[in-house]
Design an enzyme around this catalytic site. Structure first.
Site, mmCIF file in Angstrom:
data_model
loop_
_atom_site.group_PDB
_atom_site.id
_atom_site.type_symbol
_atom_site.label_atom_id
_atom_site.label_comp_id
_atom_site.label_asym_id
_atom_site.label_seq_id
_atom_site.Cartn_x
_atom_site.Cartn_y
_atom_site.Cartn_z
ATOM 1 N N HIS A 203 138.451 40.384 73.258
ATOM 2 C CA HIS A 203 138.732 41.040 74.541
ATOM 3 C C HIS A 203 137.729 40.587 75.618
ATOM 4 C CE1 HIS A 203 139.775 44.834 76.924
ATOM 5 N NE2 HIS A 203 138.598 44.523 77.440
ATOM 6 N N GLU A 204 136.459 40.639 75.287
ATOM 7 C CA GLU A 204 135.447 40.284 76.293
ATOM 8 C C GLU A 204 135.526 38.809 76.681
ATOM 9 O OE1 GLU A 204 133.879 42.270 78.059
ATOM 10 O OE2 GLU A 204 134.320 44.057 76.898
ATOM 11 N N HIS A 207 138.098 38.291 79.286
ATOM 12 C CA HIS A 207 137.584 38.420 80.662
ATOM 13 C C HIS A 207 136.816 37.159 81.058
ATOM 14 C CE1 HIS A 207 138.708 42.576 81.010
ATOM 15 N NE2 HIS A 207 137.832 43.031 80.134
HETATM 16 ZN ZN LIG Z 1 137.619 44.971 79.240
#
Ligand SMILES: [Zn+2]
Ligand SMILES: *[C@@H]1O[C@H](CO)[C@@H](O)[C@H](O)[C@H]1NC(C)=O
Ligand SMILES: *[C@@H]1O[C@H](CO)[C@@H](O)[C@H](O)[C@H]1NC(C)=O
Ligand SMILES: *[C@@H]1O[C@H](CO)[C@@H](O)[C@H](O)[C@H]1NC(C)=O
Ligand SMILES: *[C@@H]1O[C@H](CO)[C@@H](O)[C@H](O)[C@H]1NC(C)=O
Length: 291
Positions: A203-204, A207
């Site tokens: 997830h990170e 980004h």
């Molecule tokens: Zn996030």
């Protein structure tokens, strides 16, 4: 904070009592405090549309291998002290390689550095002097290099976070700040279920590769600026498989997407093709990656 996204764990109920003895028993909830306003996103997206580089060739099927450097910050040589074994890191990179297959990115683990610092382990957090010290001393590589810092996120603005990341567009202004910080215990086999299958880094780094949350912007506007992720009013927690939170949407919410907040095991929807396309365009434009 314009440059970072914070993924928070909210501790529920009585687990806030000091010295809760079994971290395993603490009920946690993935949460995120993004500090990017819709106006800031709109401006970033206008710039992106202007500067966006085209694919190397039409219908490109190019793939690329990107380097990862792991920086294990630890307080002492126990797992509780953040001294994660190499096997967990290798398992984490395996998770990344399965999860990113649709994007055309393969991740290559290059180095693992181990940094003894109880202070950094406890205090590294968004926009702290400890974060600046750590990253400026240890960051390796160029714009295309993923630096992952595993820390304890125990004190100050980091307390209770699962992780946070910088965006591609922020690299040129602050190259030494670029990277992903995660809670050491979220890696595969780590001690914080249901967030211990490696999806925090997936997830990170999503980004870091240019993606917003699937619920960004709620039901109106361009949402996450990806066409094939249906709009979603708010984050989904736990393991919600079917719901439709936007009345005008003809499609169910992307609750199982990597960029929502579901439990690691329930992130079965992965990245969409549209997210893969956006990642490649962001990586070309801001990280000089030929993909
Ligand atoms: Zn996030
Ligand atoms: C790219 O894909 C489109 C749609 O599938 C197709 O019409 C077009 O011919 C393709 N271009 C090339 C160069 O293969
Ligand atoms: C190691 O560090 C952790 C985190 O600060 C702490 O909770 C634990 O008590 C320490 N263990 C030892 C043996 O010092
Ligand atoms: C995706 O998986 C397929 C099948 O295992 C593999 O051949 C391909 O190289 C992978 N792509 C990337 C970018 O890792
Ligand atoms: C960044 O570093 C990688 C790995 O050393 C290298 O292959 C790549 O060409 C570099 N990118 C640029 C834009 O120099």
């Amino acid at each position: 904070m314009f440059s970072s996204i914070y993924l928070a764990i909210l501790l529920l109920g009585a687990s806030l009592v000091a010295g809760a003895p079994h971290r395993r028993d603490i009920a946690r909830r993935r949460g995120c405090g993004t500090h990017i306003s819709s106006a800031q996103i709109a401006s970033a997206e206008r710039l992106f549309q202007t500067n966006r580089l085209p694919p190397p060739d039409e219908n490109s099927t190019a793939t690329v291998t990107l380097d990862i450097h792991f920086h294990v910050v630890y307080a002492n040589e126990t797992l509780d002290g953040g001294f994660v074994p190499d096997e967990q890191i290798r398992a984490q990179v395996d998770v990344m390689n399965r999860d990113y297959n649709i994007t055309g990115i393969t991740w290559n683990l290059v180095t693992i550095s181990r940094i003894l610092s109880p202070d950094w382990f406890a205090k590294v957090a968004p926009d702290t002097p400890e974060e600046a010290d750590l990253k400026s001393q240890y960051r390796k590589g160029n714009a295309s290099t993923l630096n992952v810092y595993t820390v304890g996120l125990k004190e100050g603005p980091g307390q209770g976070l699962l992780g946070y990341a910088t965006f591609p567009k922020d690299y040129s202004g602050q190259p030494s700040n670029d990277g992903v910080v995660i809670l050491y215990s979220t890696m595969p086999g780590g001690p914080t279920p249901p967030y211990n299958m490696g999806r925090t880094l997936t997830h990170e780094s999503g980004h870091w590769s240019g993606l917003y949350h699937t619920f960004e912007g709620g039901c109106t506007g361009k949402g996450d600026h990806v066409d094939d992720t249906p709009p979603e009013k708010e984050a989904a927690y736990g393991c919600v498989k079917t719901r439709r939170t936007c009345p005008k949407s003809k499609l169910d919410d992307p609750t199982t997407n990597f960029m929502d907040y579901s439990d690691d095991a329930c992130m079965t929807g992965g990245f969409t093709k549209g997210q893969g396309t956006r990642i490649r365009a962001q990586m070309r434009t801001y990280r000089a990656v030929a993909i």
